[in-house]
Write an enzyme that holds these catalytic residues in place. Structure first.
Site, PDB file in Angstrom:
ATOM      1  N   LYS A   3      39.592  25.148  38.003  1.00  0.00           N
ATOM      2  CA  LYS A   3      37.658  25.301  37.656  1.00  0.00           C
ATOM      3  C   LYS A   3      37.773  23.788  36.460  1.00  0.00           C
ATOM      4  O   LYS A   3      38.389  22.958  35.952  1.00  0.00           O
ATOM      5  CB  LYS A   3      38.116  26.455  36.524  1.00  0.00           C
ATOM      6  CG  LYS A   3      38.020  27.594  37.377  1.00  0.00           C
ATOM      7  CD  LYS A   3      38.501  28.951  36.883  1.00  0.00           C
ATOM      8  CE  LYS A   3      37.860  29.970  37.814  1.00  0.00           C
ATOM      9  NZ  LYS A   3      37.586  31.352  36.418  1.00  0.00           N
ATOM     10  N   ARG A  38      46.098  33.259  39.693  1.00  0.00           N
ATOM     11  CA  ARG A  38      45.653  33.216  40.370  1.00  0.00           C
ATOM     12  C   ARG A  38      45.075  31.882  41.419  1.00  0.00           C
ATOM     13  O   ARG A  38      44.239  31.096  40.042  1.00  0.00           O
ATOM     14  CB  ARG A  38      43.559  33.800  40.032  1.00  0.00           C
ATOM     15  CG  ARG A  38      43.313  34.122  41.584  1.00  0.00           C
ATOM     16  CD  ARG A  38      41.684  34.900  40.847  1.00  0.00           C
ATOM     17  NE  ARG A  38      40.088  35.130  42.089  1.00  0.00           N
ATOM     18  CZ  ARG A  38      40.198  33.931  42.286  1.00  0.00           C
ATOM     19  NH1 ARG A  38      39.500  33.170  41.617  1.00  0.00           N
ATOM     20  NH2 ARG A  38      38.483  34.367  43.083  1.00  0.00           N
TER      21      ARG A  38
HETATM   22  C1  7PJ Z   1      38.108  34.629  39.534  1.00  0.00           C
HETATM   23  C2  7PJ Z   1      38.386  35.600  40.246  1.00  0.00           C
HETATM   24  C3  7PJ Z   1      38.773  34.946  37.592  1.00  0.00           C
HETATM   25  C4  7PJ Z   1      39.923  36.702  38.222  1.00  0.00           C
HETATM   26  C5  7PJ Z   1      36.488  34.097  40.905  1.00  0.00           C
HETATM   27  C6  7PJ Z   1      37.116  30.508  41.168  1.00  0.00           C
HETATM   28  C7  7PJ Z   1      35.280  31.669  41.027  1.00  0.00           C
HETATM   29  N1  7PJ Z   1      38.857  36.638  39.821  1.00  0.00           N
HETATM   30  N2  7PJ Z   1      36.927  35.065  41.058  1.00  0.00           N
HETATM   31  N3  7PJ Z   1      39.652  35.952  37.144  1.00  0.00           N
HETATM   32  N4  7PJ Z   1      37.516  33.268  39.760  1.00  0.00           N
HETATM   33  N5  7PJ Z   1      39.747  37.757  37.945  1.00  0.00           N
HETATM   34  O1  7PJ Z   1      37.746  31.039  41.454  1.00  0.00           O
HETATM   35  O2  7PJ Z   1      37.236  29.379  40.848  1.00  0.00           O
HETATM   36  O3  7PJ Z   1      38.779  33.793  37.139  1.00  0.00           O
HETATM   37  S1  7PJ Z   1      35.207  33.125  41.848  1.00  0.00           S
END
Ligand code: 7PJ
Length: 274
Positions: A222, A256
């Site tokens: 990010k 994640r």
């Molecule tokens: C996140 C997500 C996050 C959770 C995305 C990306 C954008 N779900 N989905 N937390 N980010 N729970 O991965 O850059 O930070 S999509």
């Protein structure tokens, strides 16, 4: 031994879990079409499983800032075949969606987590997940993916995000959802400046203690990584691993990530040194 109940799975609380990001968006497959995209996603999933992912997070809509919304039928077309292909892969399956109809189908298909960047605020979202045993990730987002990065402002970002999550936990548990199913996520990059993101990262343990719900952190590749390293998105691997370890140091129980193999190795060494 304390465990996280997670749909069909029980996970130990003694180590951080790795959630691998599985993109079901066929952006780069305009020629090959839907089957090429599905084929690629399954191959990617199999690689992440070999690399040691505990959970696969299937997403059918790119929620990057400014991304256009995907119609319901299209999201179902992307996500459902992947769920069916992967649900018996031996690892836990999460679905990244804010649409109640997608949640309903995912729950029927037996997924282990619904990951909602919108914190189950859409009408019908709570009803869609209530009568299942899947885990629920409640994320904070300011405004929506189209507008969230337009000058995000807070008086006290940690206090305001914590209050938002507390309110969602109260609403979800009042609807009859077991608190043990819930996970919190401050939503790095979703309506936050770099300073907001790092303030939230550092406040992880405080939020877990205050809310009594375990923490999931998603900061892989990010802009908060790019802001510190000065690197474009394709050169953020090392920075993202640093971020994942920092998140775990600040209390995250799930990270994640895009780069599963590298993160799993980093966390193994981290755990051995603990
Ligand atoms: C996140 C997500 C996050 C959770 C995305 C990306 C954008 N779900 N989905 N937390 N980010 N729970 O991965 O850059 O930070 S999509």
């Amino acid at each position: 031994m304390p465990q996280h109940k997670f749909g069909r799975f029980n996970f130990p609380t003694s180590r951080a879990l790795v959630m691998g990001i599985l993109n079901a968006t066929p952006d780069s497959f305009s020629d090959g079409g839907q089957f090429a995209a599905l084929d690629y996603a399954i191959t990617h999933a199999e690689q992440m499983i070999r690399d040691g992912a505990d959970i696969l997070d299937i997403g059918g809509e790119s929620s990057r800032p400014g991304a256009p919304p995907v119609p319901l039928e299209e999201e179902l077309r992307r996500v459902l075949p992947l769920i069916f292909a992967l649900r018996d892969c031996g690892q836990a399956i999460s679905v990244d969606t804010y649409k109640p109809e997608v949640m309903r189908e995912a729950v029927l298909a037996g997924v282990d987590m619904i990951n909602d960047i919108n914190g189950f605020r859409a009408p019908g979202a709570i009803e869609a997940v209530k009568d299942s045993d899947c885990a629920l990730c409640v994320m904070h987002m300011l405004n929506n993916p189209t507008t969230m990065q337009a000058q995000p402002e807070y008086n006290d970002v940690v206090r305001e995000v914590t209050a938002f999550l507390a309110e969602r936990i109260a609403v979800l548990t009042a609807a009859g959802i077991d608190k043990e199913r819930l996970w919190i996520d401050p939503g790095f990059g979703f309506g936050k400046t770099v300073e907001h993101n790092y303030a939230l990262l550092k406040a992880g343990r405080q939020m877990v203690a205050e809310l009594g719900v375990p923490l999931l952190a998603g900061l892989s590749r990010k802009s908060m990584i790019g802001a510190v390293t000065g690197k474009p998105v394709e050169q953020r691997l090392a920075g993202s691993i640093g971020g994942a370890l920092a998140a775990v140091a600040h209390g995250a129980q799930i990270v994640r990530v895009h780069d599963v193999a590298e993160t799993v190795d980093a966390l193994k060494v981290w755990q051995a040194a603990h």
